[in-house]
Design a protein around this motif. Structure first.
Motif, short mmCIF file in Angstrom:
data_model
loop_
_atom_site.label_atom_id
_atom_site.label_comp_id
_atom_site.label_asym_id
_atom_site.label_seq_id
_atom_site.Cartn_x
_atom_site.Cartn_y
_atom_site.Cartn_z
N ALA A 102 0.85 -1.11 0.08
CA ALA A 102 0.11 -0.22 0.02
C ALA A 102 0.76 1.11 0.09
CB ALA A 102 -0.89 0.01 1.34
N ALA A 103 0.35 2.31 -0.82
CA ALA A 103 1.21 3.60 -0.77
C ALA A 103 0.94 4.01 0.76
CB ALA A 103 0.63 4.63 -1.74
N THR A 104 2.39 4.65 1.20
CA THR A 104 2.44 4.86 2.58
C THR A 104 3.04 6.27 2.54
OG1 THR A 104 2.63 2.61 3.21
CG2 THR A 104 3.22 4.39 4.74
N ALA A 115 -2.88 18.53 10.22
CA ALA A 115 -2.93 19.70 9.48
C ALA A 115 -3.08 19.82 8.15
CB ALA A 115 -1.31 20.41 9.76
N VAL A 116 -3.01 18.36 7.46
CA VAL A 116 -3.29 18.22 6.27
C VAL A 116 -4.85 17.70 6.25
CG1 VAL A 116 -2.80 16.73 4.24
CG2 VAL A 116 -0.97 17.46 5.87
N PRO A 117 -5.83 18.43 5.40
CA PRO A 117 -6.96 18.01 5.30
C PRO A 117 -7.26 16.78 4.93
CG PRO A 117 -6.51 20.39 4.38
CD PRO A 117 -5.24 19.74 4.55
N VAL A 118 -8.38 15.90 5.65
CA VAL A 118 -8.33 14.51 5.24
C VAL A 118 -9.73 14.64 4.20
CG1 VAL A 118 -9.19 12.49 6.04
CG2 VAL A 118 -7.83 13.73 7.59
N ARG A 119 -9.46 14.14 3.10
CA ARG A 119 -10.25 14.36 1.77
C ARG A 119 -11.08 12.96 1.44
NH1 ARG A 119 -10.07 19.48 0.61
NH2 ARG A 119 -7.85 20.46 0.79
N ARG A 120 -10.30 12.09 2.04
CA ARG A 120 -10.66 10.50 1.91
C ARG A 120 -10.47 9.59 3.03
NH1 ARG A 120 -5.88 11.64 0.69
NH2 ARG A 120 -4.28 9.96 0.70
N VAL A 156 3.50 8.83 12.74
CA VAL A 156 2.56 7.97 12.17
C VAL A 156 2.69 7.95 10.48
CG1 VAL A 156 0.88 8.63 13.72
CG2 VAL A 156 1.07 9.91 11.38
N VAL A 157 2.13 6.81 9.86
CA VAL A 157 2.11 6.66 8.50
C VAL A 157 0.49 6.77 8.34
CG1 VAL A 157 4.14 5.38 8.32
CG2 VAL A 157 2.01 4.09 8.61
N VAL A 158 0.28 7.04 6.97
CA VAL A 158 -1.08 6.85 6.44
C VAL A 158 -1.34 6.09 5.02
CG1 VAL A 158 -2.87 8.62 5.69
CG2 VAL A 158 -1.47 9.26 7.48
N GLN A 159 -1.98 5.44 5.18
CA GLN A 159 -2.54 4.59 3.75
C GLN A 159 -3.63 4.81 3.62
OE1 GLN A 159 -1.73 0.67 5.28
NE2 GLN A 159 0.59 0.78 4.96
N ASP A 160 -4.31 4.82 2.32
CA ASP A 160 -5.44 4.72 1.94
C ASP A 160 -6.32 3.55 2.34
OD1 ASP A 160 -5.30 7.11 0.74
OD2 ASP A 160 -5.30 6.40 -1.50
N PHE A 161 -7.68 3.93 2.84
CA PHE A 161 -8.43 2.90 3.25
C PHE A 161 -9.08 2.37 2.07
CE2 PHE A 161 -12.71 1.35 4.03
CZ PHE A 161 -12.48 0.36 5.09
N VAL A 162 -8.85 0.84 2.04
CA VAL A 162 -9.37 0.11 1.01
C VAL A 162 -10.58 -0.57 1.28
CG1 VAL A 162 -8.74 -1.86 -0.41
CG2 VAL A 162 -6.96 -0.46 0.31
N PRO A 163 -11.73 -0.35 0.57
CA PRO A 163 -13.26 -0.88 1.02
C PRO A 163 -12.97 -2.47 0.79
CG PRO A 163 -13.41 0.97 -0.44
CD PRO A 163 -11.92 0.82 -0.36
N ASN A 164 -13.32 -3.17 2.00
CA ASN A 164 -13.51 -4.56 1.95
C ASN A 164 -14.71 -4.97 3.09
OD1 ASN A 164 -12.21 -4.90 5.02
ND2 ASN A 164 -11.06 -3.36 4.14
#
Length: 295
Positions: A102-104, A115-120, A156-164
């Motif tokens: 996963a892209a991290t 501080a970074v807007p969460v858009r997804r 922290v690290v952030v990964q896109d949530f993958v619908p499952n």
């Protein structure tokens, strides 16, 4: 053999010890013990033929490195174990090797992340993997606020949530043996803790998925490890890799670990013997050259 762990009664280790103890000496090395106790076990007498590293603390890794310097093979090595503790480095190594990881994205602190807007929808994890670390789904600023109150300075690290479907596919390897289970994800349970697991027979897994597990072991130089996989639309996506996970409730896992332990010990002894023969041969050659020169 040596167990480097604070919990030798862990079910996998206890069952493996029972299989080996009838014919082999199994010694417990507790990385939380007093220094004098550790010194006696580490430095007195002959070193063990192999060490199982089921601990991830800096002190445990330092002890594992001391054993490695004495020529003891460690499963998994201190370097491989440490790499799997840093999710940023893990993602970089995996993606550079062409693994479907996963892209991290990494942030110095959760405050910086906020501080970074969460858009997804995303999944926020502690950068440094450990028991009780942060793993949470975040859909927007409201979901971040309680996390910020508890973890403001957490890297922290952030990964896109993958619908499952809410079930994680847990794949484990012990040497060449692969085991699998589906576990209710902590992101899908009301408590935020992982739910129950159900074993998945290996013949139900695509061969490509088993090959992927082995490829992870090659890339990360791991012998006992876990791979967390999501399978959106039949395309596997790795979201985490763990060195020496628990592998609970998997029939055959203790036997596989016992066999791997004996193979590793035998290879280490053979390697040490070969190195000794080579050293003696080199010394004899040097002595012969010296006698010829004198003659």
């Amino acid at each position: 053999m040596c167990l480097l762990t604070p919990k030798p009664d862990h079910p996998l280790l206890a069952a493996t010890t029972e299989l080996l103890a009838a014919r082999h000496t199994v010694r417990w090395l507790d990385p939380t013990a007093a220094d004098e106790h550790l010194t006696a076990l580490m430095d007195d007498g002959p070193p063990p033929d192999v060490c199982l590293l089921k601990a991830r603390t800096p002190r445990a890794l330092a002890l594992a490195r001391r054993l490695e310097r004495r020529g003891v093979p460690v499963l998994n090595s201190a370097a491989a174990t440490e790499l799997c503790q840093d999710r940023t480095a893990m993602a970089e190594v995996a993606r550079a090797a062409g693994l479907p990881f996963a892209a991290t994205e990494t942030f110095a602190t959760l405050t910086d992340c906020a501080a970074v807007p969460v858009r997804r929808p995303v999944v926020v994890k502690s950068r440094h993997s450990r028991r009780g670390d942060l793993v949470a789904r975040v859909d927007g600023p409201a979901a971040l606020r309680p996390l910020l109150a508890a973890w403001p300075d957490e890297p922290v690290v952030v990964q896109d949530f993958v619908p499952n479907n809410g079930w994680d596919l847990k794949l484990w390897a012990v040497g060449e043996r692969v085991f699998a289970a589906e576990r209710r994800s902590e992101l899908a349970t009301a408590s935020g803790a992982p739910g129950p697991a159900r074993t998945v027979p290996l013949d139900e897994l695509p061969a490509a998925l088993v090959d992927l597990v082995h490829r992870v072991g090659e890339v990360f130089a791991l012998d006992v490890y876990g791979v967390d996989v999501l399978d959106p639309a039949g395309t596997p996506l790795i979201v985490d890799i763990n060195a020496f996970p628990g592998i609970r409730g998997q029939s055959g896992a203790p036997e596989a670990l016992a066999a791997l332990t004996l193979r590793t010990a035998a290879a280490g002894v053979a390697g040490a013997a070969a190195a000794g023969v080579a050293a003696r041969s080199e010394a004899a050659g040097a002595a012969g050259t010296g006698r010829a020169a004198l003659g």
